[in-house]
Write an enzyme that holds these catalytic residues in place. Structure first.
Site, PDB file in Angstrom:
ATOM      1  N   SER A  48      41.661  18.294  32.338  1.00  0.00           N
ATOM      2  CA  SER A  48      41.419  19.378  33.294  1.00  0.00           C
ATOM      3  C   SER A  48      42.699  19.769  34.029  1.00  0.00           C
ATOM      4  O   SER A  48      43.612  18.959  34.203  1.00  0.00           O
ATOM      5  CB  SER A  48      40.370  18.952  34.325  1.00  0.00           C
ATOM      6  OG  SER A  48      39.183  18.545  33.695  1.00  0.00           O
TER       7      SER A  48
HETATM    8  N1  SAH Z   1      37.959  13.916  32.979  1.00  0.00           N
HETATM    9  C1  SAH Z   1      38.684  14.271  31.768  1.00  0.00           C
HETATM   10  C2  SAH Z   1      38.320  15.682  31.336  1.00  0.00           C
HETATM   11  C3  SAH Z   1      38.088  15.731  29.858  1.00  0.00           C
HETATM   12  S1  SAH Z   1      37.302  17.178  29.239  1.00  0.00           S
HETATM   13  C4  SAH Z   1      40.176  14.077  31.938  1.00  0.00           C
HETATM   14  O1  SAH Z   1      40.623  13.760  33.049  1.00  0.00           O
HETATM   15  O2  SAH Z   1      40.908  14.186  30.956  1.00  0.00           O
HETATM   16  C5  SAH Z   1      35.593  16.712  29.261  1.00  0.00           C
HETATM   17  C6  SAH Z   1      35.188  15.548  28.397  1.00  0.00           C
HETATM   18  O3  SAH Z   1      33.758  15.467  28.460  1.00  0.00           O
HETATM   19  C7  SAH Z   1      35.536  15.668  26.921  1.00  0.00           C
HETATM   20  O4  SAH Z   1      36.347  14.581  26.549  1.00  0.00           O
HETATM   21  C8  SAH Z   1      34.180  15.625  26.210  1.00  0.00           C
HETATM   22  O5  SAH Z   1      34.194  14.927  24.976  1.00  0.00           O
HETATM   23  C9  SAH Z   1      33.321  14.913  27.235  1.00  0.00           C
HETATM   24  N2  SAH Z   1      31.869  15.123  27.110  1.00  0.00           N
HETATM   25  C10 SAH Z   1      31.178  16.251  26.786  1.00  0.00           C
HETATM   26  N3  SAH Z   1      29.839  16.010  26.753  1.00  0.00           N
HETATM   27  C11 SAH Z   1      29.687  14.694  27.069  1.00  0.00           C
HETATM   28  C12 SAH Z   1      28.548  13.836  27.178  1.00  0.00           C
HETATM   29  N4  SAH Z   1      27.299  14.257  26.962  1.00  0.00           N
HETATM   30  N5  SAH Z   1      28.762  12.540  27.520  1.00  0.00           N
HETATM   31  C13 SAH Z   1      30.019  12.065  27.725  1.00  0.00           C
HETATM   32  N6  SAH Z   1      31.134  12.819  27.623  1.00  0.00           N
HETATM   33  C14 SAH Z   1      30.969  14.116  27.301  1.00  0.00           C
END
Ligand code: SAH
Length: 218
Positions: free
Chosen positions: A66
Site C-alpha cells: 500500500s
Molecule cells: N498490508 C499489505 C498490503 C498488501 S495488498 C502490505 O503492507 O504490503 C493486500 C493483500 O491482501 C494481498 O497480498 C492479497 O493477497 C491479500 N488478500 C486478499 N484477499 C485476502 C483474503 N481473503 N485473506 C487474506 N489475504 C487476502
C-alpha cells in the site's frame, strides 16, 4: 541478498515522513514507526529507488504494497495501544505488519497468497518482529483467537465480512475499505455492544480486492 539500510535510504525516509505530516498524518507514534522501518526491505531490489515515494508498488503474486499515506492513515484510524490484540487481513509484503508490531501490537496477520506469506514471515523474523502470520482466507478470521481489540483489512471488501464483525471485541474498532473492485471507501466500524455497530465513513481509496480462498504456488 541481505538488505542494507543506507544513509541515503534513511534520508529519503525522513523526507517521506515530512510529506506524510504535510498531508495531515498527526499521530507521532505512527510517524515514528514509519521513520524507523526500512520500507525498501519489503520490495524487490529493482524497485529500491522508489521505496520512499508516496506510491503503492507492485510486490509478488500480482499484489501491491500500500501507498505510505494509506498505511499511515489506516494505522492512525486504528488507534493501536501497545499490547492490544490486533488482526490484519492481507499481510502482503509484511510492511503494514511491521508498522503495527513496532507500535506494540500483539499482531495476527492472515495472507491468502502462499508466496507472500512465506516472504513476510522470513523478512519480519529477520527484522526481529514476532507477529503470528497465518496462511489462510481472511474472510474466516481466527475464531480461536477472538476477540480482537482492533481489526485492519488491507484489501478492498465488497461488504463487511460477518466473521470479522463477530470477532471484534466490544469497544473495539475495525478499519476496512469497502466498495468495488478498484475503488472503495474507508470505513471505521466500532462495536458498541454485543449487537450494535457504528460505521464512520472516510475518504475514497484503492486497494487490491479481498478474494475468497487461498492461492498456493509453492
Ligand atoms: N498490508 C499489505 C498490503 C498488501 S495488498 C502490505 O503492507 O504490503 C493486500 C493483500 O491482501 C494481498 O497480498 C492479497 O493477497 C491479500 N488478500 C486478499 N484477499 C485476502 C483474503 N481473503 N485473506 C487474506 N489475504 C487476502
Amino acid at each position: 541478498m541481505d538488505k542494507f539500510d543506507s544513509f541515503r535510504h534513511q534520508g529519503l525516509r525522513q523526507k517521506l515522513v515530512k510529506l506524510l505530516r504535510e498531508k495531515g498524518i498527526a499521530d507521532e507514534r505512527v510517524l515514528s514507526a514509519i521513520a524507523k522501518i526500512p520500507r525498501h526491505f519489503f520490495l524487490d531490489s529493482a524497485l529500491d529507488r522508489h521505496a520512499y515515494d508516496d506510491k503503492a508498488i507492485p510486490i509478488a503474486a500480482g499484489q501491491t504494497i500500500s501507498q505510505p499515506y494509506t498505511v499511515a492513515m489506516q494505522t492512525q484510524l486504528l488507534q493501536v495501544v501497545p499490547g492490544e490484540k490486533v488482526l490484519e487481513i492481507g499481510t502482503g509484503s509484511g510492511y503494514q505488519a511491521a508498522v503495527l508490531c513496532e507500535m506494540g501490537a500483539s499482531l495476527f496477520s492472515i495472507e491468502r497468497q502462499q508466496e507472500l506469506h512465506a516472504f513476510a514471515k522470513k523478512m519480519l523474523g529477520k527484522m526481529g518482529y514476532k507477529p503470528h502470520l497465518i496462511f489462510g482466507d481472511g474472510f474466516a478470521g481466527i475464531p480461536e483467537e477472538a476477540p480482537f481489540s482492533k481489526i485492519i483489512v488491507t484489501c478492498g471488501a465488497a461488504s463487511l465480512p460477518q466473521a470479522l464483525l463477530e470477532q471484534l471485541a466490544v469497544g473495539g474498532r475495525m478499519v476496512i475499505p469497502v466498495g468495488g473492485e478498484s475503488v472503495q471507501q474507508m470505513y471505521v466500524v466500532e462495536r458498541l455492544n454485543e449487537h450494535d455497530f457504528k460505521q464512520i465513513k472516510y475518504g475514497m481509496c484503492s486497494f487490491v480486492p479481498m478474494l475468497q480462498g487461498v492461492q498456493n504456488n509453492s
